[in-house]
Design an enzyme around this catalytic site. Structure first.
Site, PDB file in Angstrom:
ATOM      1  N   VAL D  77       0.853  -1.179   0.000  1.00 57.99           N
ATOM      2  CA  VAL D  77       0.000   0.000   0.000  1.00 57.99           C
ATOM      3  C   VAL D  77       0.896   1.237   0.000  1.00 57.99           C
ATOM      4  O   VAL D  77       1.792   1.350   0.836  1.00 57.99           O
ATOM      5  CB  VAL D  77      -0.889  -0.008   1.261  1.00 57.99           C
ATOM      6  CG1 VAL D  77      -1.708   1.258   1.372  1.00 57.99           C
ATOM      7  CG2 VAL D  77      -1.774  -1.249   1.267  1.00 57.99           C
ATOM      8  N   CYS D  78       0.656   2.170  -0.904  1.00 54.76           N
ATOM      9  CA  CYS D  78       1.472   3.383  -0.982  1.00 54.76           C
ATOM     10  C   CYS D  78       1.243   4.254   0.242  1.00 54.76           C
ATOM     11  O   CYS D  78       0.118   4.659   0.532  1.00 54.76           O
ATOM     12  CB  CYS D  78       1.120   4.190  -2.236  1.00 54.76           C
ATOM     13  SG  CYS D  78       1.883   5.827  -2.228  1.00 54.76           S
TER      14      CYS D  78
END
Lengths: 97, 123, 119, 119, 97, 123
Positions: D77-78
């Site tokens: 997940v960024c």
């Protein structure tokens, strides 16, 4: 009726779909990415507006995109206060999402 | 519920089903509106007419097929369903392809219907 | 005039929530009443208190919370849409409440206008 | 073949996350390796453990977690996109990890193909 | 190149935009709402595909929308396995979002 | 970073700014890619050409004006910026309206550029 359109006429059919059902006495307000339709370079879609339909564009969105100087003829620029006044002036609102 | 006010509600469906949740969650609003004794109509225009196609089979995409709900609307006294002729024709959809009875209106009649509402909500 | 608002998209990804908030500010300044803001579809994601945008960007969630506090605007998050997307009491920001879809229909009945912001 | 995946939209609102998951399943069944699934933009909303969809619907978040567990797929997940949208360690579902955008570029370099799902 | 399009040609310009840049030897795969472009009733947009471009549609998405019986000529229906094979067969993938 | 592999990356920008976050968050990926010593190009086609307009002023919408970042790309050694002539013309945008130097390519040249990449990511 106040019609609100928020999509670029190059990318989506929303503005054309809206104009196909707009009637005399209605107003159409362009906001967000739809403001590009109010510029001289991209005015073709709006040319299909039926007679008697008033055309507006939200100037804060036009300014954000660097298009304030490109407003085509026959379209009135309004700020958010003008947006509110249009909502109050027309008996109902339809957003073409 | 709201001091007996009755308004004319039109729910305008303009999107194909499954690609986005609007058709499904829009239907959920329609069902709730039945509890409020309002004058409710549904319009299917543009890609919204795809919502009404017979034979939807979502097994292979693992999503729920909610199309039978359109047939259940009658049980909630929601009986005014309209589809636009021009939208059907532009997509090659015949009235016989639809899973529920709708009244087919021409574009001008559809515009007139929109124009006589108190509330228009699009999904 | 009483105006109801429907927000269908989450914060940051699309401009809908920004436009809705700007509209509410202008409507209140013009003397209108924002009868309710209803958050539906991905709009429920406007209600998470865990949001932490960069310092030089607007804080969309806090802005809604401030609107609720300063002008007593009713911010309602649809419970069914919220459960699908992981918005629950545990991560709900100040000024929002979770309730049913009936609150949207009620808003459309009670308000003089309903304005929808989405994609 | 090593395939990297980029998911740009959240669960339920649009089909992107469904399509990406189905693709991953099929790719693994065909003997390929899903080198990484990177969640960017609203895609980060796939990683909240607070999601609780109706019983008769698919559970998109748990489905991703199961993919990570069963096939050791790296779900990233960024962090910047996640902070904007309220996804943090506190509500992170099993099998996901939060990291930088460099992980997307690295995935594009290391994988033989990058397939993007979004709106 | 494998081009992936997931939007209805009635609503968005994505498919037309893609076809305008597709070249001989490329493949175009229609998924999600784009599958309507593969039906006989809505095939006009695909008619602009350049010669030598192969056209595919994801059958699970076609079935979901009740359109499995409407497939237009010249388009090959594939399942997710076929989608994976297309990704592997073409040297790169471009999604037209 | 990845054992010295160098790939040709093309970031394709097809959306107007501000209406969605794609332009901004796409730019964040471009900046990060600079750290990986890849062969990076940016293409602006369709509504993506609006991202490059001079004179963007976001004060009245309360959003951050990120357009100066396009000018900063050179400092990250990202120097290959391309805009498509047909996209500019269809929108009435002149090369002089753009805030940064780009190479203007015809549609056929743009298609050829896309065709020689290892990785194509669109925003």
């Amino acid at each position: 009726m106040l019609h609100i359109v928020n999509k670029s006429p190059h990318e989506r059919s929303a503005l054309a779909d809206c104009l196909a059902r707009a009637r005399a006495g209605h107003a159409v307000l362009l906001i967000e990415d739809a403001v590009v339709a109010a510029t001289r370079g991209s005015a073709a879609t709006l040319a299909a507006a039926p007679a008697g339909v008033s055309l507006y564009v939200l100037s804060p969105d036009l300014q954000a995109r660097g298009l304030a100087g490109q407003l085509a003829e026959g379209i009135t620029a309004v700020d958010y206060r003008g947006f509110v006044d249009l909502v109050a002036a027309q008996p109902r609102v339809q957003s073409w999402l | 519920m709201s001091e007996g006010v009755t308004k004319k509600f039109l729910f305008v469906n303009r999107k194909a089903p499954y690609g986005s949740v609007y058709a499904l969650e829009g239907l959920e609003v329609v069902l709730i509106s039945a509890a409020f004794d309002q004058d409710v109509s549904l319009a299917f225009i543009d890609d919204g007419v795809y919502q009404l196609l017979r034979g939807q089979d979502t097994k292979a995409i693992g999503m729920k097929n909610f199309s039978p709900t359109y047939r259940a609307l009658e049980g909630y006294d929601i009986e005014k369903l309209y589809a636009e002729r021009e939208s059907l024709e532009a997509r090659g959809v015949a009235e016989g392809d639809l899973l529920v009875d709708v009244k087919v209106l021409g574009r001008e009649e559809m515009a007139a219907l929109m124009d006589e509402q108190d509330v228009v909500i699009g999904f | 005039m009483k105006i109801g608002i429907l927000v269908n998209e989450g914060p940051y990804q699309r401009q809908s929530s920004d436009s809705a908030w700007q509209f509410c500010q202008a409507a209140i300044a013009a003397g209108h009443e924002i009868q309710r803001v209803f958050f539906y579809h991905d709009g429920v994601n406007n209600a998470t208190k865990l949001t932490d945008p960069p310092q030089d960007d607007r804080h969309i969630v806090n802005r809604w919370s401030a609107l609720a506090q300063e002008h007593k605007v009713d911010l309602v998050v649809c419970v069914a849409a919220a459960l699908r997307r992981g918005i629950v009491e545990e991560n709900l920001a100040k000024g929002f409440r979770i309730s049913g879809l009936g609150q949207l229909v009620e808003s459309a009945i009670q308000a003089d206008r309903l304005v929808v912001f989405g994609d």
